[in-house]
Scaffold this motif. Structure first.
Motif, short mmCIF file in Angstrom:
data_model
loop_
_atom_site.label_atom_id
_atom_site.label_comp_id
_atom_site.label_asym_id
_atom_site.label_seq_id
_atom_site.Cartn_x
_atom_site.Cartn_y
_atom_site.Cartn_z
N LEU A 20 25.28 51.82 46.35
CA LEU A 20 26.45 52.19 45.57
C LEU A 20 26.73 51.10 44.56
O LEU A 20 26.18 50.00 44.63
CB LEU A 20 27.67 52.37 46.46
N GLU A 21 27.59 51.42 43.61
CA GLU A 21 28.10 50.42 42.70
C GLU A 21 29.62 50.43 42.77
O GLU A 21 30.23 51.51 42.78
CB GLU A 21 27.62 50.67 41.27
N ILE A 22 30.18 49.25 42.84
CA ILE A 22 31.63 49.13 42.91
C ILE A 22 32.16 48.45 41.66
O ILE A 22 31.49 47.61 41.04
CB ILE A 22 32.07 48.33 44.16
N LEU A 23 33.36 48.85 41.27
CA LEU A 23 34.08 48.18 40.20
C LEU A 23 35.08 47.24 40.85
O LEU A 23 35.97 47.68 41.58
CB LEU A 23 34.81 49.21 39.32
N MET A 24 34.92 45.95 40.61
CA MET A 24 35.80 44.95 41.23
C MET A 24 36.94 44.60 40.28
O MET A 24 36.78 44.55 39.07
CB MET A 24 35.01 43.69 41.59
N PHE A 25 38.11 44.33 40.87
CA PHE A 25 39.29 44.01 40.09
C PHE A 25 40.25 43.20 40.94
O PHE A 25 40.12 43.09 42.16
CB PHE A 25 39.98 45.29 39.58
N ARG A 26 41.25 42.64 40.30
CA ARG A 26 42.33 41.93 40.99
C ARG A 26 43.63 42.69 40.80
O ARG A 26 43.78 43.47 39.86
CB ARG A 26 42.46 40.51 40.45
N LEU A 27 44.57 42.42 41.70
CA LEU A 27 45.88 43.05 41.58
C LEU A 27 46.91 41.96 41.25
O LEU A 27 46.90 41.43 40.17
CB LEU A 27 46.21 43.81 42.87
N SER A 28 47.78 41.61 42.20
CA SER A 28 48.82 40.63 41.88
C SER A 28 48.48 39.22 42.34
O SER A 28 49.28 38.31 42.16
CB SER A 28 50.14 41.08 42.52
N GLY A 29 47.30 39.04 42.93
CA GLY A 29 46.91 37.72 43.40
C GLY A 29 45.44 37.44 43.11
O GLY A 29 44.83 38.10 42.27
N ARG A 30 44.86 36.51 43.87
CA ARG A 30 43.47 36.13 43.64
C ARG A 30 42.49 37.01 44.40
O ARG A 30 41.31 37.04 44.08
CB ARG A 30 43.26 34.67 44.06
N GLN A 31 42.96 37.72 45.42
CA GLN A 31 42.10 38.58 46.21
C GLN A 31 41.41 39.64 45.34
O GLN A 31 42.03 40.24 44.47
CB GLN A 31 42.91 39.26 47.31
N LYS A 32 40.11 39.86 45.59
CA LYS A 32 39.37 40.88 44.84
C LYS A 32 39.34 42.19 45.63
O LYS A 32 39.16 42.20 46.85
CB LYS A 32 37.95 40.41 44.56
N PHE A 33 39.51 43.28 44.89
CA PHE A 33 39.46 44.62 45.44
C PHE A 33 38.38 45.40 44.71
O PHE A 33 37.84 44.95 43.70
CB PHE A 33 40.82 45.31 45.31
N ALA A 34 38.08 46.62 45.21
CA ALA A 34 37.05 47.43 44.56
C ALA A 34 37.24 48.90 44.86
O ALA A 34 37.88 49.28 45.85
CB ALA A 34 35.66 46.99 45.03
N ILE A 35 36.69 49.73 43.98
CA ILE A 35 36.52 51.15 44.23
C ILE A 35 35.14 51.55 43.74
O ILE A 35 34.51 50.81 42.96
CB ILE A 35 37.61 52.02 43.53
N ASN A 36 34.66 52.71 44.18
CA ASN A 36 33.34 53.18 43.80
C ASN A 36 33.33 53.55 42.32
O ASN A 36 34.23 54.23 41.83
CB ASN A 36 32.98 54.40 44.65
N VAL A 37 32.28 53.12 41.61
CA VAL A 37 32.16 53.41 40.18
C VAL A 37 32.17 54.91 39.91
O VAL A 37 32.69 55.37 38.89
CB VAL A 37 30.89 52.75 39.61
N PHE A 38 31.60 55.70 40.81
CA PHE A 38 31.52 57.14 40.57
C PHE A 38 32.89 57.80 40.47
O PHE A 38 33.02 58.90 39.95
CB PHE A 38 30.71 57.82 41.68
N LYS A 39 33.93 57.13 41.00
CA LYS A 39 35.28 57.69 40.92
C LYS A 39 35.96 57.32 39.59
O LYS A 39 37.04 57.81 39.30
CB LYS A 39 36.13 57.15 42.07
N VAL A 40 35.35 56.41 38.82
CA VAL A 40 35.98 55.84 37.64
C VAL A 40 35.52 56.56 36.37
O VAL A 40 34.33 56.74 36.14
CB VAL A 40 35.66 54.34 37.51
N GLN A 41 36.50 56.96 35.55
CA GLN A 41 36.18 57.57 34.26
C GLN A 41 36.12 56.53 33.15
O GLN A 41 35.23 56.55 32.32
CB GLN A 41 37.22 58.64 33.91
#
Length: 312
Positions: A20-41
């Motif tokens: 799979l491929e994930i898109l990584m991002f941050r929210l309100s802190g330094r912790q990294k989060f991700a979702i699957n690229v296939f869900k992203v437009q």
């Protein structure tokens, strides 16, 4: 970041290879989060936003993006973290889940990363925001948390799992009562939806939280000498799951003569057209987008009709 997904269509070749491929991002802190690229437009700068009265507290407002009105959801606040403050420099991730499109406000997008699903593990059974995760992985020795977006969306707009009494009175569906199914999904929301809908038909439900656990359960039954095509009416499997995805699970089922004739339904929030092609590639029998109780009943009925004797 607008061009980060320019080649996403080329990445479909990863599916079926337990990758799979994930898109990584941050929210309100330094912790990294991700979702699957296939869900992203797309990933874009936040356009002008309009506030809405009586909105859910995780919804910042709405935007018009290329003629489409989309809600903007503060993903940080939605999973219990410090809220983000939207401004003209904010970034949004536009996604499609279960036939709906929405924008998630994030603190900043990092990068896209290619992974093996076996490097993506279930979250630890702890409290806090783990409740909003489907998986975790490590990138450059940093923990990356994969968000259960289905749960986030279900809390904003609850899903209706009721089946009409007219549908339930179908005599064909009466044959489902007492039959067993295996539901494989890493999302507790998706498993709950399957359970709530199928229980109205009197179906006995077994669950597994990822493809590997699902495969091991099937192998256990087979090792006990059970005829799986008689024990189970069908298997529902999500597409994306830690350790083993639904495509690989289906491939493993088809390659094991003890279970190769099982009826397998791909049950996912990913793109319908894409998954219909993947159904044929990996050998699923049917495809169903998530959170459609009436269509879920249709799939059960289709399977039951296969047991009817064919006319000569």
């Amino acid at each position: 970041m607008a061009g980060i997904l320019d080649t996403v269509d080329q990445r479909t070749q990863l599916v079926g290879q337990n990758r799979l491929e994930i898109l990584m991002f941050r929210l309100s802190g330094r912790q990294k989060f991700a979702i699957n690229v296939f869900k992203v437009q797309e990933v874009v700068q936040l356009p002008r936003m309009t506030l809405m009265p009586h909105r859910h507290n995780s919804v910042c407002g709405v935007i018009n993006l290329r003629g489409q009105t989309l809600p903007v959801i503060d993903l940080s606040r939605a999973i219990g973290l410090r809220p983000l403050t939207p401004d003209e420099n904010s970034t949004i991730i536009v996604t499609e889940y279960n036939r709906s499109v929405q924008a998630f406000l994030v603190g900043g997008v990092d990068r896209i990363l290619n992974l093996n699903w076996d490097a993506v593990l279930p979250p630890p059974a702890t409290a806090g925001r783990q409740h909003y995760l489907t998986a975790i992985t490590k990138v450059d020795e940093e923990l990356v948390e994969v968000i259960d977006v289905e749960k986030v969306l279900a809390e904003i707009v609850p899903y209706d799992t009721r089946i009409s009494s007219e549908r339930l009175s179908d005599p064909i569906l009466e044959r489902a009562r007492g039959r067993e199914v295996l539901c494989v999904d890493d999302s507790i929301v998706a498993l709950a939806q399957l359970r709530d809908t199928l229980s109205q038909l009197g179906v006995v439900i077994h669950t597994a939280s990822d493809g590997l656990k699902g495969l091991r359960q099937l192998q256990k039954w087979a090792d006990e000498g059970l005829v799986l095509s008689e024990k189970l009416l069908m298997v529902f499997t999500d597409a994306e799951m830690p350790e083993m995805d639904g495509y690989r699970l289906t491939t493993e089922i088809r390659h094991d003569p003890r279970m190769s004739d099982l009826y397998v339904v791909l049950h996912t929030s990913l793109s319908g057209n894409f998954n219909k092609a993947m159904v044929q590639k990996v050998g699923c029998d049917n495809f169903l987008s998530k959170f459609q109780p009436e269509k879920l009943v249709d799939v059960i009925k289709e399977r039951l009709l296969l047991d009817e004797p064919q006319e000569a």
